[in-house]
Scaffold this active site. Structure first.
Site, mmCIF file in Angstrom:
data_model
loop_
_atom_site.group_PDB
_atom_site.id
_atom_site.type_symbol
_atom_site.label_atom_id
_atom_site.label_comp_id
_atom_site.label_asym_id
_atom_site.label_seq_id
_atom_site.Cartn_x
_atom_site.Cartn_y
_atom_site.Cartn_z
ATOM 1 N N SER A 146 0.837 -1.201 0.000
ATOM 2 C CA SER A 146 0.000 0.000 0.000
ATOM 3 C C SER A 146 0.878 1.259 0.000
ATOM 4 O O SER A 146 1.752 1.379 -0.855
ATOM 5 C CB SER A 146 -0.958 -0.064 1.199
ATOM 6 O OG SER A 146 -2.009 0.834 1.035
ATOM 7 N N ARG A 212 -11.618 6.718 9.405
ATOM 8 C CA ARG A 212 -11.203 5.308 9.441
ATOM 9 C C ARG A 212 -12.354 4.391 9.034
ATOM 10 O O ARG A 212 -12.149 3.373 8.373
ATOM 11 C CB ARG A 212 -10.688 4.950 10.833
ATOM 12 C CG ARG A 212 -10.193 3.519 10.982
ATOM 13 C CD ARG A 212 -8.988 3.208 10.102
ATOM 14 N NE ARG A 212 -8.305 1.982 10.523
ATOM 15 C CZ ARG A 212 -7.175 1.536 9.995
ATOM 16 N NH1 ARG A 212 -6.585 2.205 9.018
ATOM 17 N NH2 ARG A 212 -6.606 0.428 10.420
ATOM 18 N N ASP A 299 -9.160 -6.478 -4.369
ATOM 19 C CA ASP A 299 -8.792 -5.160 -3.830
ATOM 20 C C ASP A 299 -9.588 -4.099 -4.577
ATOM 21 O O ASP A 299 -9.472 -3.948 -5.789
ATOM 22 C CB ASP A 299 -7.279 -4.940 -4.013
ATOM 23 C CG ASP A 299 -6.757 -3.702 -3.295
ATOM 24 O OD1 ASP A 299 -7.556 -2.796 -3.001
ATOM 25 O OD2 ASP A 299 -5.544 -3.644 -3.040
ATOM 26 N N HIS A 328 -8.269 -5.247 -0.075
ATOM 27 C CA HIS A 328 -6.966 -4.578 0.054
ATOM 28 C C HIS A 328 -6.154 -5.086 1.248
ATOM 29 O O HIS A 328 -4.954 -5.359 1.127
ATOM 30 C CB HIS A 328 -7.201 -3.068 0.159
ATOM 31 C CG HIS A 328 -5.944 -2.266 0.280
ATOM 32 N ND1 HIS A 328 -5.034 -2.159 -0.747
ATOM 33 C CD2 HIS A 328 -5.429 -1.536 1.316
ATOM 34 C CE1 HIS A 328 -4.032 -1.396 -0.364
ATOM 35 N NE2 HIS A 328 -4.238 -1.006 0.882
HETATM 36 C C1 LIG Z 1 0.811 0.524 17.776
HETATM 37 C C2 LIG Z 1 -0.008 -0.111 16.705
HETATM 38 O O1 LIG Z 1 -0.968 -0.775 16.965
HETATM 39 S S1 LIG Z 1 0.468 0.130 15.093
HETATM 40 C C3 LIG Z 1 0.362 -1.247 14.189
HETATM 41 C C4 LIG Z 1 -0.946 -1.952 13.992
HETATM 42 N N1 LIG Z 1 -1.591 -1.657 12.782
HETATM 43 C C5 LIG Z 1 -0.974 -1.737 11.603
HETATM 44 O O2 LIG Z 1 0.148 -2.077 11.424
HETATM 45 C C6 LIG Z 1 -1.797 -1.387 10.467
HETATM 46 C C7 LIG Z 1 -2.095 -2.583 9.693
HETATM 47 N N2 LIG Z 1 -3.049 -3.477 10.373
HETATM 48 C C8 LIG Z 1 -4.365 -3.371 10.188
HETATM 49 O O3 LIG Z 1 -4.845 -2.518 9.484
HETATM 50 C C9 LIG Z 1 -5.257 -4.357 10.912
HETATM 51 O O4 LIG Z 1 -4.669 -4.701 12.128
HETATM 52 C C10 LIG Z 1 -5.536 -5.662 10.105
HETATM 53 C C11 LIG Z 1 -6.072 -5.301 8.756
HETATM 54 C C12 LIG Z 1 -4.285 -6.462 9.928
HETATM 55 C C13 LIG Z 1 -6.541 -6.492 10.874
HETATM 56 O O5 LIG Z 1 -7.630 -5.699 11.273
HETATM 57 P P1 LIG Z 1 -8.505 -6.048 12.565
HETATM 58 O O6 LIG Z 1 -9.235 -4.835 12.961
HETATM 59 O O7 LIG Z 1 -7.703 -6.706 13.622
HETATM 60 O O8 LIG Z 1 -9.455 -7.181 12.041
HETATM 61 P P2 LIG Z 1 -11.022 -7.234 11.834
HETATM 62 O O9 LIG Z 1 -11.438 -6.375 10.705
HETATM 63 O O10 LIG Z 1 -11.353 -8.669 11.740
HETATM 64 O O11 LIG Z 1 -11.652 -6.601 13.152
HETATM 65 C C14 LIG Z 1 -11.552 -7.252 14.361
HETATM 66 C C15 LIG Z 1 -11.903 -6.305 15.483
HETATM 67 O O12 LIG Z 1 -13.212 -5.750 15.259
HETATM 68 C C16 LIG Z 1 -14.089 -6.138 16.326
HETATM 69 N N3 LIG Z 1 -15.406 -6.392 15.755
HETATM 70 C C17 LIG Z 1 -15.715 -7.315 14.817
HETATM 71 N N4 LIG Z 1 -17.025 -7.223 14.508
HETATM 72 C C18 LIG Z 1 -17.533 -6.228 15.246
HETATM 73 C C19 LIG Z 1 -18.829 -5.654 15.358
HETATM 74 N N5 LIG Z 1 -19.843 -6.088 14.634
HETATM 75 N N6 LIG Z 1 -18.990 -4.620 16.214
HETATM 76 C C20 LIG Z 1 -17.950 -4.151 16.957
HETATM 77 N N7 LIG Z 1 -16.712 -4.662 16.884
HETATM 78 C C21 LIG Z 1 -16.499 -5.683 16.045
HETATM 79 C C22 LIG Z 1 -13.470 -7.395 16.894
HETATM 80 O O13 LIG Z 1 -13.886 -7.629 18.225
HETATM 81 C C23 LIG Z 1 -11.995 -7.069 16.806
HETATM 82 O O14 LIG Z 1 -11.655 -6.223 17.854
HETATM 83 P P3 LIG Z 1 -10.130 -6.126 18.401
HETATM 84 O O15 LIG Z 1 -9.314 -5.566 17.288
HETATM 85 O O16 LIG Z 1 -10.205 -5.205 19.568
HETATM 86 O O17 LIG Z 1 -9.723 -7.513 18.761
HETATM 87 N N1 LIG Z 2 -5.124 -1.317 7.006
HETATM 88 C C1 LIG Z 2 -3.819 -0.875 6.657
HETATM 89 C C2 LIG Z 2 -3.676 -0.740 5.207
HETATM 90 C C3 LIG Z 2 -3.894 0.575 4.593
HETATM 91 O O1 LIG Z 2 -3.389 0.506 3.288
HETATM 92 C C4 LIG Z 2 -3.374 0.288 7.490
HETATM 93 O O2 LIG Z 2 -4.148 0.779 8.283
HETATM 94 O O3 LIG Z 2 -2.208 0.682 7.398
#
Ligand SMILES: CC(=O)SCCNC(=O)CCNC(=O)[C@H](O)C(C)(C)COP(=O)(O)OP(=O)(O)OC[C@H]1O[C@@H](n2cnc3c(N)ncnc32)[C@H](O)[C@@H]1OP(=O)(O)O
Ligand SMILES: N[C@@H](CCO)C(=O)O
EC number: 2.3.1.31
Length: 352
Positions: A146, A212, A299, A328
């Site tokens: 990305s 977001r 994507d 994506h």
């Molecule tokens: C310091 C830092 O954290 S920085 C680094 C972390 N982030 C990054 O590097 C950015 C890249 N990562 C990301 O964008 C994300 O972590 C991803 C794409 C890898 C995964 O996304 P996630 O949000 O974990 O996955 P998903 O879309 O399945 O959502 C799960 C979360 O939504 C919650 N959820 C799911 N359905 C629902 C709903 N209907 N209503 C409310 N909450 C919900 C879950 O309980 C879960 O909560 P949690 O994250 O507190 O455990």
């Molecule tokens: N979900 C990722 C990908 C964005 O391209 C982020 O938050 O960084």
């Protein structure tokens, strides 16, 4: 500083690189004493050529072993007992690098809204300064997705033979009007927040939540929400998709700030490897490293054709595809497919 590591044998270090003096941006504006926070895992070998340089996406940070845990870590695809794995927090991002909330050394107060626009080229140039400072002459693999892929392809152009393999996931050579449009809707959400414009680290926080939520819809495919967020047939309000997006908005707003988000989405908008270089196709043709471009079939933000464009125009390009209803975000989630694609790529080129 050495951080506590769960592995006795694997070194992990978090440091801050400071470029003393002026860092000139593509806009000709200057950032003084530019800082990049970076984390390394593993050891640089004697030849300094076992470097895996990871570039994070929009809201990621320098701890690649944490957010890409399925491919980075002990006994994972990129194992720090073999490689020196480095990831720097991008310039403009709010995890330790110079960003809008940083103090401007010239004025002694935070930049806030005076923070300059950054391009992916500026971010790549900042990484280049860090590489030189670390004395790394050869990068084994440069990998990013990305926004991280946009910075990666820019940097591969600058690095020339100093990188052997460039791996670009769910990204492009030039940002499409479609993606710019999505970013604009998110900035509109931030700007509609009454607190936007205040010199306050929390300015635009509620707007960032909405931004977001919009962004999440671009990171996923409708099939993903249909599978995970479907409701009982008799519902007329209070849908799971609604609470999911609200939750995701709140989750990001707790760990990010709206000014940095604004800056990084602007960077994404202006990304164009071909600017002042004869166009994207020509600029890509000047990249000598092997390039593996990985697209995601579903994507909706960075279309797979944009990854194919990269593979088709570099000198040594390969295109591979992740098939996923995550859309994506699949590049951050679909580890088994990713490992298969990566191992076949290295095997094909007899590289380890
Ligand atoms: C310091 C830092 O954290 S920085 C680094 C972390 N982030 C990054 O590097 C950015 C890249 N990562 C990301 O964008 C994300 O972590 C991803 C794409 C890898 C995964 O996304 P996630 O949000 O974990 O996955 P998903 O879309 O399945 O959502 C799960 C979360 O939504 C919650 N959820 C799911 N359905 C629902 C709903 N209907 N209503 C409310 N909450 C919900 C879950 O309980 C879960 O909560 P949690 O994250 O507190 O455990
Ligand atoms: N979900 C990722 C990908 C964005 O391209 C982020 O938050 O960084």
């Amino acid at each position: 500083m050495n951080l506590e590591s769960p592995y006795l044998s694997i070194d992990m270090a978090q440091e801050t690189f400071i470029h003393k003096g002026d860092f000139q941006l593509e806009s000709k504006e200057i950032i003084k004493d530019m800082q990049l926070s970076f984390i390394t895992h593993g050891q640089l070998n004697a030849k300094k050529d076992n470097v895996i340089w990871v570039i994070h996406a929009l809201t990621g940070d320098a701890n690649a072993q944490e957010w890409w845990s399925g491919i980075i870590g002990e006994d994972k695809f990129y194992d720090p007992s073999k490689y020196f794995i480095i990831c720097a927090n991008l310039l403009g991002s709010c995890y330790g690098s110079t960003q809008p909330l940083s103090e401007n050394p010239v004025t002694g107060i935070p930049y806030y809204y005076d923070f300059p626009n950054l391009t992916s080229r500026d971010m790549a140039n900042a990484l280049e300064l860090l590489r030189l400072d670390l004395g790394i002459h050869q990068i084994h693999t440069l990998i990013g997705g990305s926004l991280g892929g946009q910075v990666g392809i820019e940097w591969a152009y600058v690095l020339q033979e100093k990188v052997r393999n460039t791996i670009i996931l769910a990204s492009n050579a030039k940002t499409s009007p479609w993606t710019i449009g999505f970013n604009e809707t998110q900035r509109m959400a931030i700007a509609a927040d009454q607190t936007w414009g205040q010199n306050d680290p929390d300015a635009g926080k509620k707007g960032l939540e909405a931004a977001r939520a919009i962004a999440m819809l671009t990171y996923r495919h409708p099939e993903n929400l249909a599978n995970n967020q479907a409701d009982d047939a008799d519902k007329t309000d209070g849908y799971r998709a609604s609470s999911y997006l609200r939750y995701q908005g709140q989750k990001l707003a707790k760990r990010f700030n709206a000014l940095s988000y604004w800056t990084l989405t602007k960077t994404m908008d202006s990304h164009d490897i071909g600017r002042n270089r004869g166009g994207a196709a020509f600029a890509l043709s000047q990249i000598p490293s092997r390039v593996l471009a990985i697209g995601v079939d579903k994507d909706l933000l960075f279309l797979k054709e944009e990854s194919q464009f990269i593979a088709n125009h570099v000198q040594k390009g390969t295109y591979r595809e992740i098939k996923s209803s995550y859309g994506h975000d699949a590049f951050l989630i679909e580890y088994e497919q990713l490992k298969y694609i990566l191992s076949s790529f290295y095997l094909e080129h007899n590289d380890d």
